[in-house]
Write an enzyme that holds these catalytic residues in place. Structure first.
Site, PDB file in Angstrom:
ATOM      1  N   HIS A 185       0.835  -1.199  -0.091  1.00  0.00           N
ATOM      2  CA  HIS A 185       0.100   0.125  -0.099  1.00  0.00           C
ATOM      3  C   HIS A 185       0.729   1.238   0.001  1.00  0.00           C
ATOM      4  O   HIS A 185       0.546   2.215   0.610  1.00  0.00           O
ATOM      5  CB  HIS A 185      -1.082  -0.114   1.287  1.00  0.00           C
ATOM      6  CG  HIS A 185      -2.253  -1.074   1.040  1.00  0.00           C
ATOM      7  ND1 HIS A 185      -3.225  -0.542   0.261  1.00  0.00           N
ATOM      8  CD2 HIS A 185      -2.099  -2.207   1.317  1.00  0.00           C
ATOM      9  CE1 HIS A 185      -4.146  -1.783   0.299  1.00  0.00           C
ATOM     10  NE2 HIS A 185      -3.552  -2.686   0.991  1.00  0.00           N
ATOM     11  N   ASP A 229       2.147  -4.630  -9.132  1.00  0.00           N
ATOM     12  CA  ASP A 229       2.056  -6.043  -9.649  1.00  0.00           C
ATOM     13  C   ASP A 229       2.527  -6.095 -11.039  1.00  0.00           C
ATOM     14  O   ASP A 229       3.210  -6.996 -11.724  1.00  0.00           O
ATOM     15  CB  ASP A 229       0.741  -6.391  -9.324  1.00  0.00           C
ATOM     16  CG  ASP A 229       0.303  -6.195  -7.957  1.00  0.00           C
ATOM     17  OD1 ASP A 229       1.034  -5.908  -7.122  1.00  0.00           O
ATOM     18  OD2 ASP A 229      -0.853  -6.489  -7.749  1.00  0.00           O
ATOM     19  N   TYR A 276      -9.951  -1.513  -0.800  1.00  0.00           N
ATOM     20  CA  TYR A 276      -8.848  -0.924  -1.497  1.00  0.00           C
ATOM     21  C   TYR A 276      -9.008   0.484  -2.097  1.00  0.00           C
ATOM     22  O   TYR A 276      -7.953   1.315  -1.518  1.00  0.00           O
ATOM     23  CB  TYR A 276      -8.477  -2.081  -2.491  1.00  0.00           C
ATOM     24  CG  TYR A 276      -7.115  -1.615  -3.273  1.00  0.00           C
ATOM     25  CD1 TYR A 276      -5.945  -2.229  -2.925  1.00  0.00           C
ATOM     26  CD2 TYR A 276      -7.015  -0.659  -4.364  1.00  0.00           C
ATOM     27  CE1 TYR A 276      -4.556  -2.039  -3.511  1.00  0.00           C
ATOM     28  CE2 TYR A 276      -5.709  -0.559  -5.094  1.00  0.00           C
ATOM     29  CZ  TYR A 276      -4.668  -1.164  -4.564  1.00  0.00           C
ATOM     30  OH  TYR A 276      -3.314  -0.622  -5.097  1.00  0.00           O
ATOM     31  N   ASP A 332       2.626   1.833  -3.289  1.00  0.00           N
ATOM     32  CA  ASP A 332       3.011   2.186  -4.641  1.00  0.00           C
ATOM     33  C   ASP A 332       2.052   3.299  -5.215  1.00  0.00           C
ATOM     34  O   ASP A 332       2.697   4.138  -5.841  1.00  0.00           O
ATOM     35  CB  ASP A 332       2.882   0.718  -5.469  1.00  0.00           C
ATOM     36  CG  ASP A 332       1.589   0.101  -5.545  1.00  0.00           C
ATOM     37  OD1 ASP A 332       0.578   0.654  -4.691  1.00  0.00           O
ATOM     38  OD2 ASP A 332       1.361  -0.815  -6.375  1.00  0.00           O
ATOM     39  N   LEU A 362      -1.449 -12.501  -4.345  1.00  0.00           N
ATOM     40  CA  LEU A 362      -0.254 -12.987  -5.198  1.00  0.00           C
ATOM     41  C   LEU A 362      -0.287 -12.723  -6.814  1.00  0.00           C
ATOM     42  O   LEU A 362       0.390 -12.816  -7.527  1.00  0.00           O
ATOM     43  CB  LEU A 362       0.051 -14.626  -5.108  1.00  0.00           C
ATOM     44  CG  LEU A 362      -0.030 -15.028  -3.726  1.00  0.00           C
ATOM     45  CD1 LEU A 362       0.156 -16.580  -3.793  1.00  0.00           C
ATOM     46  CD2 LEU A 362       1.191 -14.492  -2.998  1.00  0.00           C
ATOM     47  N   ALA A 386      -5.787 -14.185  -3.489  1.00  0.00           N
ATOM     48  CA  ALA A 386      -4.769 -14.357  -2.342  1.00  0.00           C
ATOM     49  C   ALA A 386      -3.716 -13.316  -2.018  1.00  0.00           C
ATOM     50  O   ALA A 386      -2.663 -13.871  -1.580  1.00  0.00           O
ATOM     51  CB  ALA A 386      -4.259 -15.699  -2.710  1.00  0.00           C
TER      52      ALA A 386
END
Ligand code: GLA
Length: 340
Positions: free
Chosen positions: A50, A171, A220, A52, A124, A122
């Site tokens: 949290h 990501d 989010y 980026d 990832l 998850a």
């Protein structure tokens, strides 16, 4: 209550196997062979969650879990997945095709078949793996290519516009720039990254809480809105760029914004400390930073859950070097570091 502790990322899983599954699914669903197949990996974040979208630093690395997409030209876009009846994921895939076309690439209508070893929701990066694999396969069909940086930014745009998730760049950047066995220190404001080699004595396990999140659900976006409100109140364009000499000004913010801001500035600083500790092979410090980060994500950023906290505490009681939740939170995985 038993805590689920499924370690999912220690053994490397074969990328060839997931490619074969995507091709087979393509044949079954569309009754013809795929013209191209492309893959992308999931990622795990070692430090810097949290931050980026606040212009901070992050330290993710690629996982040996992959998504493969097989594709062929078709009359209209259609997509199937081996694992999901819920069609929400197609917004990510079609969002990428829309962005490629908006960028002027003449991508024809495509049939897409998706197979994946990256667990969804998850923490990832199943979304970024899907986006990047779809972009790669679509580009391969028309014999085109994009630089990793352009590919990352295009996939991030697809997630914002196609899926409605206001994600940062971590990501997609990690998935498009990753090298095996190395993590990436990314400056999310300048978009410059450096590969960081991990000490061979450091073992990383990822434990799945089996609790699932959907970043579309709103938590989010609410955190991102708090971070942007704190930046406005402190009169900085990006919160992570608040100079250390001004950190005391955070105390004057409304209590919730102050907690969010405290997390962001300390978490971004922890990425630098992590890189220094890794370079010095100071594994005790690496582990301590993990626990500090978890505490901050739990108490100041409010994105942990009871299940994630319980896994971290159990790992601590078993004497690991460090443990923290990883990714966006609200469920997902804990990353644990221990000595080989
Ligand atoms: C999700 C987002 C990323 C990042 C992380 C939290 O994975 O896609 O941009 O904000 O959460 O670090």
């Amino acid at each position: 209550m038993a805590i689920p502790t499924r370690v999912i990322a220690s053994p490397a899983r074969g990328v060839e196997c997931v490619k074969k599954r995507a091709k087979r699914l393509h044949f079954t669903a569309f009754s013809r062979d795929a013209e191209q197949v492309a893959t992308a990996s999931g990622r795990v974040n070692l430090m810097g969650d949290h931050v980026d979208y606040a212009g901070g630093f992050v330290l993710p690395m690629a996982l040996s879990l992959h998504t493969a997409v097989a594709a062929s030209r078709a009359d209209h876009d259609c997509a199937v997945s081996e694992s999901s009846d819920d069609r929400a994921w197609t917004r990510y895939a079609f969002g990428v095709l829309a962005q490629l076309r908006d960028a002027g690439l003449s991508i024809p209508p495509l049939s897409l078949a998706v197979a994946s070893d990256v667990p969804v929701g998850a923490g990832l990066s199943s979304s970024a793996a899907l986006e990047v694999a779809v972009a790669r396969v679509a580009l391969a069909v028309v014999g085109a290519a994009l630089e990793p940086r352009a590919l990352a930014l295009l996939c991030q745009r697809a997630e914002h516009i196609g899926a409605g998730v206001p994600c940062g760049i971590m990501d997609q950047w990690c998935v498009t720039h990753a090298q095996p066995h190395q993590s990436i220190m990314l400056d999310c404001a300048r978009l410059t990254s450096t590969l960081i080699t991990l000490p061979p004595t450091l073992v990383i396990d990822i434990v799945d809480s089996d609790e699932r999140h959907a970043l579309r659900d709103g938590g989010y976006a609410a955190r991102r809105a708090d971070v942007e409100a704190a930046a406005r109140a402190l009169r900085v364009p990006l919160l992570a760029q608040l100079p250390r000499a001004r950190w005391h000004e955070i105390d004057a913010l409304a209590p919730q914004l102050a907690r969010r801001a405290r997390h962001v500035v300390h978490e971004s600083a922890r990425v630098h400390e992590m890189c220094a500790a890794l370079a010095a092979n100071d594994l005790a410090r690496v582990g301590a930073l993990f626990f500090e980060s978890h505490q901050s994500l739990r108490d100041d950023f409010d994105v942990s859950t009871h299940a994630l906290d319980a896994i971290v505490e159990r790992a601590r009681s078993e004497g690991v070097l460090g443990a923290r939740m990883t990714g966006g939170g609200f469920g997902g995985c804990v990353i644990i570091v221990r000595r080989a």
